[in-house]
Motif scaffolding. Structure first.
Motif, PDB file in Angstrom:
ATOM      1  N   HIS A 164     -17.575 -20.651   0.815  1.00  0.00           N
ATOM      2  CA  HIS A 164     -16.885 -21.936   0.679  1.00  0.00           C
ATOM      3  C   HIS A 164     -16.368 -22.419   2.027  1.00  0.00           C
ATOM      4  O   HIS A 164     -16.543 -23.592   2.392  1.00  0.00           O
ATOM      5  N   VAL A 165     -15.721 -21.520   2.791  1.00  0.00           N
ATOM      6  CA  VAL A 165     -15.172 -21.911   4.084  1.00  0.00           C
ATOM      7  C   VAL A 165     -16.303 -22.233   5.061  1.00  0.00           C
ATOM      8  O   VAL A 165     -16.239 -23.226   5.792  1.00  0.00           O
ATOM      9  N   VAL A 166     -17.341 -21.403   5.081  1.00  0.00           N
ATOM     10  CA  VAL A 166     -18.478 -21.650   5.972  1.00  0.00           C
ATOM     11  C   VAL A 166     -19.089 -23.017   5.695  1.00  0.00           C
ATOM     12  O   VAL A 166     -19.356 -23.806   6.611  1.00  0.00           O
ATOM     13  N   GLU A 167     -19.304 -23.326   4.430  1.00  0.00           N
ATOM     14  CA  GLU A 167     -19.920 -24.609   4.066  1.00  0.00           C
ATOM     15  C   GLU A 167     -19.071 -25.783   4.531  1.00  0.00           C
ATOM     16  O   GLU A 167     -19.586 -26.748   5.123  1.00  0.00           O
ATOM     17  N   LYS A 168     -17.776 -25.718   4.282  1.00  0.00           N
ATOM     18  CA  LYS A 168     -16.899 -26.833   4.634  1.00  0.00           C
ATOM     19  C   LYS A 168     -16.780 -26.998   6.148  1.00  0.00           C
ATOM     20  O   LYS A 168     -16.754 -28.126   6.662  1.00  0.00           O
ATOM     21  N   LEU A 182      -4.733 -17.945   7.969  1.00  0.00           N
ATOM     22  CA  LEU A 182      -4.846 -19.340   7.563  1.00  0.00           C
ATOM     23  C   LEU A 182      -6.232 -19.899   7.861  1.00  0.00           C
ATOM     24  O   LEU A 182      -6.676 -20.842   7.204  1.00  0.00           O
ATOM     25  N   GLY A 183      -6.937 -19.313   8.832  1.00  0.00           N
ATOM     26  CA  GLY A 183      -8.279 -19.775   9.186  1.00  0.00           C
ATOM     27  C   GLY A 183      -9.382 -19.142   8.365  1.00  0.00           C
ATOM     28  O   GLY A 183     -10.551 -19.470   8.558  1.00  0.00           O
ATOM     29  N   GLY A 184      -9.044 -18.202   7.490  1.00  0.00           N
ATOM     30  CA  GLY A 184      -9.984 -17.655   6.521  1.00  0.00           C
ATOM     31  C   GLY A 184     -11.059 -16.754   7.080  1.00  0.00           C
ATOM     32  O   GLY A 184     -11.121 -15.565   6.769  1.00  0.00           O
ATOM     33  N   ILE A 185     -11.912 -17.296   7.931  1.00  0.00           N
ATOM     34  CA  ILE A 185     -13.052 -16.563   8.489  1.00  0.00           C
ATOM     35  C   ILE A 185     -12.906 -16.379   9.996  1.00  0.00           C
ATOM     36  O   ILE A 185     -13.877 -16.131  10.699  1.00  0.00           O
ATOM     37  N   GLY A 186     -11.678 -16.523  10.489  1.00  0.00           N
ATOM     38  CA  GLY A 186     -11.432 -16.321  11.912  1.00  0.00           C
ATOM     39  C   GLY A 186     -11.322 -17.592  12.724  1.00  0.00           C
ATOM     40  O   GLY A 186     -11.193 -17.526  13.956  1.00  0.00           O
ATOM     41  N   VAL A 187     -11.349 -18.738  12.081  1.00  0.00           N
ATOM     42  CA  VAL A 187     -11.170 -19.995  12.812  1.00  0.00           C
ATOM     43  C   VAL A 187      -9.716 -20.087  13.270  1.00  0.00           C
ATOM     44  O   VAL A 187      -8.801 -19.925  12.465  1.00  0.00           O
ATOM     45  N   PRO A 188      -9.458 -20.326  14.568  1.00  0.00           N
ATOM     46  CA  PRO A 188      -8.077 -20.368  15.050  1.00  0.00           C
ATOM     47  C   PRO A 188      -7.330 -21.579  14.495  1.00  0.00           C
ATOM     48  O   PRO A 188      -7.782 -22.725  14.657  1.00  0.00           O
ATOM     49  N   VAL A 189      -6.201 -21.327  13.866  1.00  0.00           N
ATOM     50  CA  VAL A 189      -5.364 -22.412  13.344  1.00  0.00           C
ATOM     51  C   VAL A 189      -3.973 -21.851  13.105  1.00  0.00           C
ATOM     52  O   VAL A 189      -3.815 -20.669  12.800  1.00  0.00           O
ATOM     53  N   ALA A 190      -2.965 -22.683  13.272  1.00  0.00           N
ATOM     54  CA  ALA A 190      -1.588 -22.253  13.050  1.00  0.00           C
ATOM     55  C   ALA A 190      -0.792 -23.404  12.465  1.00  0.00           C
ATOM     56  O   ALA A 190      -1.184 -24.577  12.562  1.00  0.00           O
ATOM     57  N   ALA A 191       0.324 -23.061  11.849  1.00  0.00           N
ATOM     58  CA  ALA A 191       1.197 -24.077  11.268  1.00  0.00           C
ATOM     59  C   ALA A 191       2.631 -23.579  11.285  1.00  0.00           C
ATOM     60  O   ALA A 191       2.894 -22.372  11.254  1.00  0.00           O
ATOM     61  N   LEU A 233     -10.161 -30.885  13.864  1.00  0.00           N
ATOM     62  CA  LEU A 233     -10.665 -30.987  12.498  1.00  0.00           C
ATOM     63  C   LEU A 233     -11.368 -29.728  12.013  1.00  0.00           C
ATOM     64  O   LEU A 233     -11.419 -29.473  10.803  1.00  0.00           O
ATOM     65  N   ILE A 234     -11.925 -28.929  12.925  1.00  0.00           N
ATOM     66  CA  ILE A 234     -12.533 -27.661  12.498  1.00  0.00           C
ATOM     67  C   ILE A 234     -11.448 -26.731  11.958  1.00  0.00           C
ATOM     68  O   ILE A 234     -11.581 -26.139  10.876  1.00  0.00           O
ATOM     69  N   SER A 235     -10.358 -26.600  12.698  1.00  0.00           N
ATOM     70  CA  SER A 235      -9.257 -25.747  12.271  1.00  0.00           C
ATOM     71  C   SER A 235      -8.627 -26.251  10.977  1.00  0.00           C
ATOM     72  O   SER A 235      -8.343 -25.470  10.056  1.00  0.00           O
ATOM     73  N   VAL A 236      -8.381 -27.540  10.918  1.00  0.00           N
ATOM     74  CA  VAL A 236      -7.758 -28.120   9.727  1.00  0.00           C
ATOM     75  C   VAL A 236      -8.647 -27.920   8.502  1.00  0.00           C
ATOM     76  O   VAL A 236      -8.164 -27.585   7.411  1.00  0.00           O
ATOM     77  N   THR A 237      -9.942 -28.093   8.681  1.00  0.00           N
ATOM     78  CA  THR A 237     -10.883 -27.898   7.572  1.00  0.00           C
ATOM     79  C   THR A 237     -10.905 -26.445   7.125  1.00  0.00           C
ATOM     80  O   THR A 237     -10.956 -26.154   5.925  1.00  0.00           O
ATOM     81  N   ALA A 238     -10.909 -25.531   8.085  1.00  0.00           N
ATOM     82  CA  ALA A 238     -10.888 -24.102   7.738  1.00  0.00           C
ATOM     83  C   ALA A 238      -9.633 -23.766   6.947  1.00  0.00           C
ATOM     84  O   ALA A 238      -9.680 -23.034   5.945  1.00  0.00           O
ATOM     85  N   ALA A 239      -8.489 -24.298   7.382  1.00  0.00           N
ATOM     86  CA  ALA A 239      -7.238 -24.039   6.670  1.00  0.00           C
ATOM     87  C   ALA A 239      -7.285 -24.617   5.261  1.00  0.00           C
ATOM     88  O   ALA A 239      -6.894 -23.951   4.287  1.00  0.00           O
ATOM     89  N   LYS A 240      -7.750 -25.824   5.140  1.00  0.00           N
ATOM     90  CA  LYS A 240      -7.803 -26.481   3.828  1.00  0.00           C
ATOM     91  C   LYS A 240      -8.698 -25.717   2.866  1.00  0.00           C
ATOM     92  O   LYS A 240      -8.324 -25.448   1.712  1.00  0.00           O
ATOM     93  N   VAL A 280      -9.437 -21.529  -1.682  1.00  0.00           N
ATOM     94  CA  VAL A 280      -9.880 -20.238  -2.220  1.00  0.00           C
ATOM     95  C   VAL A 280      -8.679 -19.400  -2.672  1.00  0.00           C
ATOM     96  O   VAL A 280      -8.658 -18.863  -3.789  1.00  0.00           O
ATOM     97  N   VAL A 281      -7.680 -19.290  -1.797  1.00  0.00           N
ATOM     98  CA  VAL A 281      -6.547 -18.407  -2.075  1.00  0.00           C
ATOM     99  C   VAL A 281      -5.747 -18.874  -3.292  1.00  0.00           C
ATOM    100  O   VAL A 281      -5.147 -18.057  -4.001  1.00  0.00           O
ATOM    101  N   THR A 282      -5.742 -20.176  -3.541  1.00  0.00           N
ATOM    102  CA  THR A 282      -4.976 -20.692  -4.677  1.00  0.00           C
ATOM    103  C   THR A 282      -5.805 -20.813  -5.955  1.00  0.00           C
ATOM    104  O   THR A 282      -5.313 -21.348  -6.951  1.00  0.00           O
ATOM    105  N   GLU A 283      -7.033 -20.325  -5.935  1.00  0.00           N
ATOM    106  CA  GLU A 283      -7.813 -20.295  -7.180  1.00  0.00           C
ATOM    107  C   GLU A 283      -7.095 -19.415  -8.204  1.00  0.00           C
ATOM    108  O   GLU A 283      -6.505 -18.385  -7.853  1.00  0.00           O
ATOM    109  N   PRO A 284      -7.126 -19.787  -9.476  1.00  0.00           N
ATOM    110  CA  PRO A 284      -6.464 -18.967 -10.499  1.00  0.00           C
ATOM    111  C   PRO A 284      -6.941 -17.516 -10.457  1.00  0.00           C
ATOM    112  O   PRO A 284      -8.139 -17.250 -10.424  1.00  0.00           O
TER     113      PRO A 284
END
Length: 412
Positions: free
Chosen positions: A43-47, A257-266, A289-296, A301-305
């Motif tokens: 999912h993260v790779v695709e987005k 937060l970057g899921g697959i290793g994409v650098p992002v912070a908040a 936008l790469i980082s923001v997309t990875a975070a989103k 994924v993490v909030t899936e039931p």
């Protein structure tokens, strides 16, 4: 130092790395704890791939609508009325700098309190507020003048030679004394990791955070939870602050937060603390936008039931297996952790820290068992960390511990 394979790693699949010869290595520590969803979560790779094809970067002036989507998602799950955020960083180091800037500007005070053995980043300032002198050696500018370091709540090696439950929380009393006697009289904030990750996977005792919150309230000190390592599901909760009932005013995030290793912070905070102007803390690649997309997509994924419930369940399996090892091998003084964040305290026959053996276990795991592990304090500590990605299967967790046990049998 860890032995390096002759062949390069060519690609990652799930929680495994595959080298040029096709040999698979199982990663028991999620890269540098930043691969919360493994190496190639679909999912993260695709987005991310989709976003790269559309637009990889533009000025942060124009990315606010995208950033606000992520911040809304982060604050939806945040504790203690945290409902605002800042997302102009790509690393935990500068996110922690941002949080301390916020505290200093809001309070008008200067001092920053942190713990012995803490790790808050690699910049000179973040190194200065971290609790390891060896990282400041030879770098005079990394000694932060307004930084106070206080003893960590390291129950296994209590600095006060006390034991629970009759210790009287002397580690909290030491913070109170430092405010009274060692500070400038102007304390802006205390920054603390819910679990001291690099320091040795140290978990403060029950009641510690409640007393710390009370102390901060009494002195009008902003409490910052550095969740760079513990955040985004690592403990089975979105935030470890929720698990430990920390009630922070600010939470910092990166790594997972970057899921697959994409650098992002908040940085997320109570709205009263949303005081920074854009020019006061902003980086060229922040909110790209790469980082923001990875975070989103990671948050999706993490909030899936059921996802976090599965992390809790797998964490119980991992913990049970590691605690079994601790009963079988005398070199393990303690297995401690929660969720998928565990550490093994490696000791000698006198229960003293055995750094050499800890590093030997890590090296032998890599060379003999194709298992990737990491040690505490950049190899200067005696704790072997076990932190597989949140997507690791139960079978993979069993395999990680099985390979580790083979090493323990051989190392002694």
């Amino acid at each position: 130092m860890q032995t390096i394979t002759k062949d390069r790693f060519r690609y990652g699949k799930g929680i495994k790395l595959i080298d040029d010869s096709g040999v698979e290595y199982i990663d028991g520590v999620s890269g540098t704890f930043n691969l919360s969803l493994g190496y190639n979560h679909p999912h993260v790779v695709e987005k991310v791939q989709e976003q790269v094809g559309k637009l990889a970067h533009m000025s942060s002036t124009f990315t606010e609508p995208y950033v606000n989507e992520v911040l809304a998602h982060l604050t939806e799950y945040a504790p203690n009325d945290i409902n605002a955020g800042w997302m102009r960083d790509i690393t935990g180091s500068t996110a922690n700098e941002c949080a301390t800037k916020i505290a200093q500007k809001y309070t008008g005070a200067s001092d920053i309190i942190s713990l012995f053995l803490s790790h808050h980043g690699q910049t000179q300032f973040a190194t200065g507020i971290s609790g390891n002198a060896f990282r400041r050696k030879k770098f005079p500018n990394s000694s932060a003048p307004n930084s106070l370091h206080v003893p960590a709540p390291y129950c296994y090696r209590c600095p006060f030679n006390s034991s629970r439950p009759d210790c009287g929380y002397q580690c909290i009393e030491a913070i109170s004394d430092s405010i009274e006697y060692a500070s400038s009289g102007s304390v802006a904030c205390m920054i603390i990791e819910p679990i001291l990750g690099n320091g040795g996977n140290i978990i403060p005792p029950e009641g510690y955070f409640q007393l710390l919150r009370k102390l901060c309230d009494e002195h009008d000190i902003i409490l910052i939870a550095d969740e760079v390592q513990t955040g985004i599901g690592r403990t089975g909760y979105m935030y470890a602050s929720e698990l430990f009932d920390i009630k922070p005013d600010i939470i910092t995030l990166a790594k997972g937060l970057g899921g697959i290793g994409v650098p992002v912070a908040a940085v997320i905070m109570q709205s009263r603390l949303d005081v920074l102007e854009k020019h006061e803390h902003s980086f060229t690649s922040g909110s790209n936008l790469i980082s923001v997309t990875a975070a989103k997509s990671t948050l999706e994924v993490v909030t899936e039931p059921g996802f976090l419930d599965a992390v809790k369940s797998k964490g119980e399996i991992l913990g049970h297996l590691l605690e079994e090892l601790a009963t079988k091998y005398s070199c393990i003084g303690e297995a401690r952790g929660v969720g998928l964040m565990w550490g093994l305290e490696i000791v000698d026959s006198d229960d003293a820290p055995d750094v050499a053996k800890a590093n030997s276990i890590i090296d032998r795991a890599f060379s003999d068992q194709r298992l990737i592990l990491r040690g505490s304090r950049y190899g200067f500590g005696n704790v072997v960390k076990v932190r597989p990605s949140l997507t690791a299967t139960e079978d993979e967790i069993v395999e990680i511990v099985g390979r580790l046990e083979t090493v323990l049998r051989n190392v002694g």
